[in-house]
Design a protein around this motif. Structure first.
Motif, PDB file in Angstrom:
ATOM      1  N   SER A 117       0.870  -1.235   0.164  1.00 44.34           N
ATOM      2  CA  SER A 117       0.029   0.004  -0.054  1.00 44.34           C
ATOM      3  C   SER A 117       0.906   1.113  -0.041  1.00 44.34           C
ATOM      4  O   SER A 117       1.146   1.939   0.937  1.00 44.34           O
ATOM      5  CB  SER A 117      -0.908   0.090   1.226  1.00 44.34           C
ATOM      6  N   VAL A 118       1.380   1.583  -1.054  1.00 46.77           N
ATOM      7  CA  VAL A 118       2.465   2.516  -1.256  1.00 46.77           C
ATOM      8  C   VAL A 118       2.274   3.971  -0.964  1.00 46.77           C
ATOM      9  O   VAL A 118       2.738   4.636  -0.263  1.00 46.77           O
ATOM     10  CB  VAL A 118       3.288   2.477  -2.628  1.00 46.77           C
ATOM     11  N   GLN A 119       1.077   4.082  -1.380  1.00 44.69           N
ATOM     12  CA  GLN A 119       0.338   5.640  -1.312  1.00 44.69           C
ATOM     13  C   GLN A 119       0.054   5.690   0.166  1.00 44.69           C
ATOM     14  O   GLN A 119       0.325   6.789   0.609  1.00 44.69           O
ATOM     15  CB  GLN A 119      -1.080   5.760  -2.169  1.00 44.69           C
ATOM     16  N   GLN A 120      -0.445   4.832   0.890  1.00 43.56           N
ATOM     17  CA  GLN A 120      -0.536   4.947   2.324  1.00 43.56           C
ATOM     18  C   GLN A 120       0.477   5.059   3.069  1.00 43.56           C
ATOM     19  O   GLN A 120       0.539   5.894   4.089  1.00 43.56           O
ATOM     20  CB  GLN A 120      -1.522   3.704   3.179  1.00 43.56           C
ATOM     21  N   TYR A 121       1.455   4.370   2.742  1.00 49.18           N
ATOM     22  CA  TYR A 121       2.699   4.350   3.245  1.00 49.18           C
ATOM     23  C   TYR A 121       3.703   5.706   3.158  1.00 49.18           C
ATOM     24  O   TYR A 121       3.943   6.255   4.038  1.00 49.18           O
ATOM     25  CB  TYR A 121       3.750   3.477   2.757  1.00 49.18           C
ATOM     26  N   LEU A 122       3.423   6.409   1.942  1.00 50.86           N
ATOM     27  CA  LEU A 122       4.038   7.743   1.711  1.00 50.86           C
ATOM     28  C   LEU A 122       3.227   8.720   2.229  1.00 50.86           C
ATOM     29  O   LEU A 122       3.903   9.622   2.869  1.00 50.86           O
ATOM     30  CB  LEU A 122       4.088   7.999   0.112  1.00 50.86           C
ATOM     31  N   LEU A 123       1.772   8.549   2.484  1.00 49.40           N
ATOM     32  CA  LEU A 123       1.034   9.375   3.207  1.00 49.40           C
ATOM     33  C   LEU A 123       1.374   9.475   4.606  1.00 49.40           C
ATOM     34  O   LEU A 123       1.538  10.605   5.379  1.00 49.40           O
ATOM     35  CB  LEU A 123      -0.534   9.139   3.168  1.00 49.40           C
ATOM     36  N   LEU A 124       1.742   8.416   5.221  1.00 49.72           N
ATOM     37  CA  LEU A 124       2.187   8.191   6.700  1.00 49.72           C
ATOM     38  C   LEU A 124       3.367   9.050   6.925  1.00 49.72           C
ATOM     39  O   LEU A 124       3.359   9.786   7.897  1.00 49.72           O
ATOM     40  CB  LEU A 124       2.074   6.888   7.216  1.00 49.72           C
ATOM     41  N   VAL A 125       4.420   8.550   6.038  1.00 47.93           N
ATOM     42  CA  VAL A 125       5.814   9.266   6.244  1.00 47.93           C
ATOM     43  C   VAL A 125       5.540  10.657   6.369  1.00 47.93           C
ATOM     44  O   VAL A 125       6.186  11.511   7.035  1.00 47.93           O
ATOM     45  CB  VAL A 125       6.675   8.521   5.383  1.00 47.93           C
ATOM     46  N   GLY A 126       4.954  11.256   5.229  1.00 47.94           N
ATOM     47  CA  GLY A 126       4.602  12.686   5.058  1.00 47.94           C
ATOM     48  C   GLY A 126       4.100  13.580   6.266  1.00 47.94           C
ATOM     49  O   GLY A 126       4.429  14.424   6.613  1.00 47.94           O
ATOM     50  N   ALA A 127       2.946  12.711   6.664  1.00 50.99           N
ATOM     51  CA  ALA A 127       2.250  13.197   7.687  1.00 50.99           C
ATOM     52  C   ALA A 127       3.120  13.537   9.079  1.00 50.99           C
ATOM     53  O   ALA A 127       2.813  14.315   9.726  1.00 50.99           O
ATOM     54  CB  ALA A 127       1.100  12.492   7.977  1.00 50.99           C
TER      55      ALA A 127
END
Length: 248
Positions: A117-127
């Motif tokens: 779930s790459v998009q969810q992963y990237l969202l979490l890192v950015g947040a």
């Protein structure tokens, strides 16, 4: 027996035996993974300090067979810190509660282990990066993360055109069950009439218009957060335990 390496964010930990832990990590390439980290609860373990919630880490797993997710839990055998976001989060109650809600949300949206779930992963890192740097109010960062998590998982709310018939906005009514704002003709029982400012704030958070979001009045922020919470609850089918502790 195989070795796997991936980047990930530690979502939570659980005690196992006298010195071990089960670590739940959202990884870039393998989605959500649960693994055993041996000896990390010992006082002298430097390895354990890297595997705390909010940590962005480079991890190595040891698994039986050719797949990371199999019949048993893999072992987390090595970890290197990429970014220790916890240091800028756990010292502030507002940031900590918002961050905890983000971790719970990410885990709930990745309920199948081993599915990327790459998009969810990237969202979490950015947040978490934004939260640790205190770039905006914690509750605004959280609401932006929740809205974008809903969007990447196929539940993007509409804040302009009618969610049912597509009638161009602005539209007055908001229906959680319908998927966002709706026109008068498509209004369903349970629809509410939020302020235009609250709807504008949520649209700004979804699209990354932080200038508008940061200038919002507290009453509109509280109203918008209520809509986000209700919308999230509808799609997750039950609320987040950690959301009740978030400061508004």
């Amino acid at each position: 027996m195989s070795l796997f390496r991936d980047d990930g964010v530690v979502l939570r930990t659980q005690k196992l035996g006298e010195a071990d832990r089960i670590i739940t990590i959202l990884t870039r390439g393998h989605g959500r993974v649960r693994a055993v980290a041996r000896g990390v609860r010992r006082t002298k373990s430097k390895f354990g300090a890297r595997l705390e919630p909010f940590s962005h880490v480079d991890v190595q797993f040891f698994a039986r067979g050719s797949e990371l997710i199999g019949r048993g839990l893999p072992l987390c055998t090595q970890s290197e810190t990429i970014a220790a976001y916890g240091g800028g989060i756990v010292t502030d109650y507002g940031r900590y509660t918002a961050g905890t809600a983000m971790l719970e949300t990410a885990e709930r949206f990745t309920d199948h282990e081993g599915e990327p779930s790459v998009q969810q992963y990237l969202l979490l890192v950015g947040a978490l990066r934004t939260l640790s740097r205190a770039e905006h109010a914690p509750h605004l960062i959280l609401d932006a993360f929740l809205l974008r998590s809903l969007a990447v998982n196929g539940y993007a709310p509409s804040f302009d055109a009618c969610a049912r018939c597509g009638m161009p906005g602005p539209n007055r009514f908001f229906s959680v069950a319908s998927g966002g704002v709706v026109c008068a003709d498509c209004r369903v029982p349970g629809s509410v009439v939020p302020s235009a400012e609250a709807v504008g704030l949520l649209s700004a958070l979804l699209t990354g218009d932080w200038e508008t979001a940061d200038a919002s009045e507290a009453r509109h922020v509280r109203e918008g957060s209520g809509l986000v919470s209700a919308y999230l609850h509808w799609h997750l089918e039950r609320g987040l335990r950690s959301l009740r502790y978030v400061e508004k």
